[in-house]
Motif scaffolding. Sequence first.
Motif, PDB file in Angstrom:
ATOM      1  N   THR A 190       0.825  -1.210   0.000  1.00  0.00           N
ATOM      2  CA  THR A 190       0.000   0.000   0.000  1.00  0.00           C
ATOM      3  C   THR A 190       0.855   1.254   0.000  1.00  0.00           C
ATOM      4  O   THR A 190       1.767   1.403   0.819  1.00  0.00           O
ATOM      5  CB  THR A 190      -0.938  -0.011   1.220  1.00  0.00           C
ATOM      6  OG1 THR A 190      -1.777  -1.170   1.144  1.00  0.00           O
ATOM      7  CG2 THR A 190      -1.803   1.238   1.262  1.00  0.00           C
ATOM      8  N   GLN A 234      -7.914  -5.048  -2.139  1.00  0.00           N
ATOM      9  CA  GLN A 234      -7.708  -3.610  -2.061  1.00  0.00           C
ATOM     10  C   GLN A 234      -8.120  -3.109  -0.669  1.00  0.00           C
ATOM     11  O   GLN A 234      -7.379  -2.414   0.002  1.00  0.00           O
ATOM     12  CB  GLN A 234      -8.514  -2.884  -3.128  1.00  0.00           C
ATOM     13  CG  GLN A 234      -8.099  -3.211  -4.545  1.00  0.00           C
ATOM     14  CD  GLN A 234      -8.745  -2.262  -5.537  1.00  0.00           C
ATOM     15  OE1 GLN A 234      -8.203  -1.204  -5.832  1.00  0.00           O
ATOM     16  NE2 GLN A 234      -9.906  -2.641  -6.057  1.00  0.00           N
ATOM     17  N   HIS A 242     -10.625   1.273   0.631  1.00  0.00           N
ATOM     18  CA  HIS A 242      -9.392   1.633  -0.059  1.00  0.00           C
ATOM     19  C   HIS A 242      -9.342   1.051  -1.477  1.00  0.00           C
ATOM     20  O   HIS A 242      -9.725  -0.094  -1.706  1.00  0.00           O
ATOM     21  CB  HIS A 242      -8.187   1.132   0.734  1.00  0.00           C
ATOM     22  CG  HIS A 242      -6.877   1.388   0.054  1.00  0.00           C
ATOM     23  ND1 HIS A 242      -6.220   0.431  -0.685  1.00  0.00           N
ATOM     24  CD2 HIS A 242      -6.110   2.505  -0.012  1.00  0.00           C
ATOM     25  CE1 HIS A 242      -5.096   0.938  -1.168  1.00  0.00           C
ATOM     26  NE2 HIS A 242      -5.010   2.190  -0.778  1.00  0.00           N
ATOM     27  N   TRP A 244      -6.551   0.923  -4.954  1.00  0.00           N
ATOM     28  CA  TRP A 244      -5.181   1.165  -5.385  1.00  0.00           C
ATOM     29  C   TRP A 244      -5.143   2.386  -6.286  1.00  0.00           C
ATOM     30  O   TRP A 244      -5.892   2.479  -7.272  1.00  0.00           O
ATOM     31  CB  TRP A 244      -4.637  -0.044  -6.124  1.00  0.00           C
ATOM     32  CG  TRP A 244      -4.441  -1.244  -5.254  1.00  0.00           C
ATOM     33  CD1 TRP A 244      -4.441  -1.277  -3.891  1.00  0.00           C
ATOM     34  CD2 TRP A 244      -4.225  -2.592  -5.684  1.00  0.00           C
ATOM     35  NE1 TRP A 244      -4.229  -2.562  -3.448  1.00  0.00           N
ATOM     36  CE2 TRP A 244      -4.099  -3.394  -4.525  1.00  0.00           C
ATOM     37  CE3 TRP A 244      -4.139  -3.209  -6.927  1.00  0.00           C
ATOM     38  CZ2 TRP A 244      -3.875  -4.759  -4.577  1.00  0.00           C
ATOM     39  CZ3 TRP A 244      -3.915  -4.571  -6.995  1.00  0.00           C
ATOM     40  CH2 TRP A 244      -3.778  -5.339  -5.830  1.00  0.00           C
TER      41      TRP A 244
END
Length: 362
Positions: A190, A234, A242, A244
Amino acid sequence: MAKQLFTAGTINGVLFNNRAMVAPMTRISASETGVPGEIVQHYYASFARGGFGAVISEGLYVDQAWSQTYAFQPGIVTEEQVAGWRKVVKAVQQDGARFIAQLIHGGALSQANIYRDTTVAPSAVQPVGQQLGFYHGQGAYSLPQAMNSDQIAAAIDAFAASAERAVKQAGFDGVEIHAANGYLLDQFLTDYTNQRTDRWGGDIAARLSLTLEVIKAVRARIGADVILGVRISQGKVNDFHHKWKEGKAGAATVFALLQAAGVDYIHVTEYQAWQPAFSDGQQTFADIAREAAPDTVLVVNGGLDNGELAEAQLAACADFVAIGKAALANHDWPTRVAQGETLRALPDNVLSPVASIKQSEI
């Protein structure tokens, strides 16, 4: 009704009776020292009796350092833990299902570690959100220490050693590396939790490099003929929505690199597997994985509560489906779906391990 769900399938030459797996779900039902007992044995074996072709365990911590994530979480480190799992594995396999051990390192999301009172992560970035109350957490997450090169090397070795214990000593049919949902490997993947400037940080391919090194180390220890999978997401337990920032191109890069690393399956999970992965496109997360990694078995998880939804994913792109919360309410989910029986509703306290067993006593 179902055309593919109840057909046999294979992963790395290993035969599965059908395409329905139990998704990995934290149960916090081991002893304080991480040893699985009779409750854990009964819980997992009941899924096999209920008709699932395979069960993926909850995340098992891999060392006596920083990997433990939750109180009463099982490990696969000590002789006592391994001996406990050997009994559970035997019970599951005797009832006809394959059993895969998921391996986890909590990293910055560790909220109850009996071995350390500190946490580690790729960078000293405090996790967003709050600790999970239903797993005995309270308040904000601790500020983690940035891992040094020795700690990273130790974590890689811990995954590999625990994988070997899981397969060669406890008897699991394979292992799944947990690189999803906000835990350590996902923290490296992340962008906002990985601010490193060394080989472990940078673009999305570089941020995946720790997961790739873990895959390489695990494969070296378990051999080519043992099932090796990886879970990718994700969303995170502490950052549910969240996405990407690299979008589809980044996702395609991740999946292609995982295929090149030689995993036998990629396990993708989204809140609702059939929804578009990104706001600027129509492809699902699973669609992108299938396109980027066409030669790797694909396991799809995310809101597949009934046979119709599961079958739709198999028709679209999945080789197997992993059933989560609906399996907690229906340990006999495959049997009920196959026979056209009504599925039990999800109870309010479904996250309670004991409650889920009592709800689906079979």
